[in-house]
Design an enzyme around this catalytic site. Structure first.
Site, PDB file in Angstrom:
ATOM      1  N   TYR A 144       0.850  -1.187   0.000  1.00 46.17           N
ATOM      2  CA  TYR A 144       0.000   0.000   0.000  1.00 46.17           C
ATOM      3  C   TYR A 144       0.889   1.241   0.000  1.00 46.17           C
ATOM      4  CZ  TYR A 144      -3.635   3.230   1.840  1.00 46.17           C
ATOM      5  OH  TYR A 144      -4.503   4.279   2.039  1.00 46.17           O
ATOM      6  N   LYS A 174      -1.327  -1.197  -4.172  1.00 48.36           N
ATOM      7  CA  LYS A 174      -2.377  -0.171  -4.086  1.00 48.36           C
ATOM      8  C   LYS A 174      -1.644   1.159  -4.124  1.00 48.36           C
ATOM      9  CE  LYS A 174      -5.996   1.645  -1.004  1.00 48.36           C
ATOM     10  NZ  LYS A 174      -5.564   3.053  -0.936  1.00 48.36           N
TER      11      LYS A 174
END
Length: 307
Positions: A144, A174
């Protein structure tokens, strides 16, 4: 839900808000209706739980476990994938949450960079990610990347370098950053079984042009239906229609930002649009004045006739 090793994560992923009571405690009872709203009203069948939108860094490890377990339990048979964010400032806490994600049969885990003591190199961050993954070795793993929040500004592409040698079940990134060159390099480097998921909602169309496989975002909680139309238009080569929808989303967010758009405002907007009772945010995030949320909700309805 079994780990989704052979099920590539694509399409829209809603970064879920954490439901709280008016007293500020987590409200598990609202999760079932929330899932129904996403699937039935927004056409969103994947969720990213306990991330930035979910106020994860303001939650205890015990609260994050309770939430993750309830999201997985209620989503079973209704949603395609539930990705649990397990990143913490503490490696020990991150490992504890990763082990728990295995126990509750999450479809994957994601980890953000620590942001108090920051990794100084991509190798240091990769080593942290590896350590977390080592206790959940068979779960799909996502990095992330959100430099505006973490202050860790190294290119995501550098973090991905040879990462599968450390994390065999690495499945993607992400990418919640504005650097489309870095994102493009991530897409270019992606293995066929990885997912490059974009996380800046107001410029999704640009990321799709760069090759994004899907998107994770907070606004997909309440504009998911329209963003699904945007992605469908892009897939069918109708750039004009895709651009029209993207511009509407930009107009909504531009209007909201002029009023002071933050997590508290975003959460209250979701309450107003969805009819759910997700409660206020947790301090230090301040609640949104109701009139401010109503003004943004009115703008939303003027732009999007559905819902």
């Amino acid at each position: 839900m079994a780990p989704a090793l052979d099920k590539k994560l694509t399409g829209l992923v809603a970064a879920t808000f954490t439901p709280f009571t008016t007293q500020g405690e987590i409200n598990l009872a609202e999760i079932g209706p929330y899932i129904d709203y996403l699937t039935e009203k927004q056409g969103v069948n994947n969720i990213f739980v306990n991330g930035t939108t979910g106020e994860s860094m303001s939650l205890s490890v015990a609260e994050r476990k309770d939430l993750a377990e309830e999201w997985c339990r209620k989503a079973k048979g209704k949603m395609d994938q539930v990705i649990i964010h397990v990143g913490c400032m503490s490696l020990t806490d991150s490992k504890e949450l990763a082990r728990h994600a295995v126990q509750i049969e999450a479809d994957g885990i994601a980890v953000i960079s620590p942001s108090f003591f920051k990794p100084s190199t991509a190798d240091a961050l990769r080593t942290f990610l590896y350590q977390v993954s080592s206790v959940a070795p068979t779960l799909p793993f996502y990095y992330y990347h959100i430099p505006a929040v973490t202050g860790v500004n190294m290119p995501a592409r550098d973090v991905l370098e040879n990462i599968e040698e450390l994390i065999p079940f690495f499945r993607g990134v992400k990418f919640s950053g504005n650097d489309l060159m870095d994102f493009g390099q991530c897409v270019s480097y992606c293995q066929p079984h990885w997912s490059a998921l974009y996380g800046v909602d107001e410029q999704l169309l640009a990321a799709l042009a760069m090759g994004a496989h899907g998107a994770v975002g907070s606004t997909y909680n309440y504009v998911g239906y329209h963003v699904n139309e945007l992605m469908s238009a892009f897939d069918h080569g109708d750039i004009i229609q895709a651009r029209t929808i993207q511009f509407k989303i930009q107009e909504l967010l531009s209007y909201a930002k002029k009023l002071g758009f933050d997590l508290g405002v975003n959460k209250q907007l979701m309450n107003e649009v969805s009819g759910l009772s997700l409660g206020p945010p947790r301090l230090p995030v301040m609640p949104c004045p109701v009139d401010q949320a109503l003004a943004i909700a009115q703008k939303y309805h003027s732009l999007f006739s559905k819902n």
